[in-house]
Design a protein around this motif. Sequence first.
Motif, PDB file in Angstrom:
ATOM      1  N   ALA A  18      -5.749  -2.079  -3.280  1.00 14.80           N
ATOM      2  CA  ALA A  18      -5.176  -0.777  -3.620  1.00 14.80           C
ATOM      3  C   ALA A  18      -3.651  -0.814  -3.600  1.00 14.80           C
ATOM      4  O   ALA A  18      -2.997  -0.061  -4.325  1.00 14.80           O
ATOM      5  CB  ALA A  18      -5.684   0.291  -2.651  1.00 14.80           C
ATOM      6  N   VAL A  19      -3.078  -1.663  -2.766  1.00 17.33           N
ATOM      7  CA  VAL A  19      -1.624  -1.853  -2.720  1.00 17.33           C
ATOM      8  C   VAL A  19      -1.357  -3.315  -3.044  1.00 17.33           C
ATOM      9  O   VAL A  19      -1.816  -4.203  -2.318  1.00 17.33           O
ATOM     10  CB  VAL A  19      -1.052  -1.473  -1.341  1.00 17.33           C
ATOM     11  CG1 VAL A  19       0.434  -1.809  -1.268  1.00 17.33           C
ATOM     12  CG2 VAL A  19      -1.266   0.017  -1.055  1.00 17.33           C
ATOM     13  N   THR A  24       2.557   0.391  -6.525  1.00 14.73           N
ATOM     14  CA  THR A  24       1.407   0.902  -5.761  1.00 14.73           C
ATOM     15  C   THR A  24       1.782   1.172  -4.307  1.00 14.73           C
ATOM     16  O   THR A  24       1.257   2.095  -3.689  1.00 14.73           O
ATOM     17  CB  THR A  24       0.224  -0.078  -5.828  1.00 14.73           C
ATOM     18  OG1 THR A  24       0.663  -1.404  -5.461  1.00 14.73           O
ATOM     19  CG2 THR A  24      -0.361  -0.121  -7.240  1.00 14.73           C
ATOM     20  N   TRP A  28       1.457   4.831  -2.558  1.00 14.57           N
ATOM     21  CA  TRP A  28       0.695   4.953  -1.306  1.00 14.57           C
ATOM     22  C   TRP A  28       1.511   5.704  -0.245  1.00 14.57           C
ATOM     23  O   TRP A  28       1.027   6.674   0.355  1.00 14.57           O
ATOM     24  CB  TRP A  28       0.321   3.550  -0.816  1.00 14.57           C
ATOM     25  CG  TRP A  28      -0.604   3.497   0.358  1.00 14.57           C
ATOM     26  CD1 TRP A  28      -0.265   3.497   1.686  1.00 14.57           C
ATOM     27  CD2 TRP A  28      -2.032   3.433   0.313  1.00 14.57           C
ATOM     28  NE1 TRP A  28      -1.379   3.428   2.469  1.00 14.57           N
ATOM     29  CE2 TRP A  28      -2.484   3.384   1.650  1.00 14.57           C
ATOM     30  CE3 TRP A  28      -2.967   3.399  -0.711  1.00 14.57           C
ATOM     31  CZ2 TRP A  28      -3.843   3.309   1.979  1.00 14.57           C
ATOM     32  CZ3 TRP A  28      -4.323   3.327  -0.388  1.00 14.57           C
ATOM     33  CH2 TRP A  28      -4.743   3.282   0.942  1.00 14.57           C
TER      34      TRP A  28
END
Length: 203
Positions: A18-19, A24, A28
Amino acid sequence: TGGYAYSHGLEGAVDRGAVRDVATLCAWISALLRHGSIGNDLIILHVTWTAGEDDARLRDIARFACACASSRERYEETVYQGEAFLRAAGVWDVVPEKAVLAGGRWPLPVAQGRVFRRGGIACGQAILSGGYAAVAALVSAAVRLVPLGQTDGLRALSRLEPVLAEAARRAREQTLEDVGGACFGSDLAAMHHETQETRLFRT
């Protein structure tokens, strides 16, 4: 305070992809400032600073902040760092006597609010300081985890400055009634981290 040992669930987010880069990472952390745990911590820091030396009120705020932790590791992260912060700040004579602190746990934003108020730090600067410490710690963790280069880490900090400034401004107008969040991905990443097979960070 040992902040380098904690990733606030970011290690779980990196593990799941996700990161993975500056964009990203900034998304976040921006979400955490606007809708999640870091924004909540800024509100809690502000309310603590405002409470001054009202010990009963401060204990209530500390219990509330502990209850806001969404998982075991998040709870440990905030109380261990908060209590380490109080020990470190003790050399400046801005920490209450041990008897005043005994019998409770002191999460990081509450410890920061107490120390900054007793140390004569203005409210706005106190909120910015607490927020910047949180953001910088996550960027530093991402530099090691993704990994990002040092220059990309600085790019992330630069991009996040206006988001932090706005979150800090907003926190000064809020109360504990405004604490809440919608960063379920971050909360789940922190929970996932508790059983993650390979871990560099404590959270």
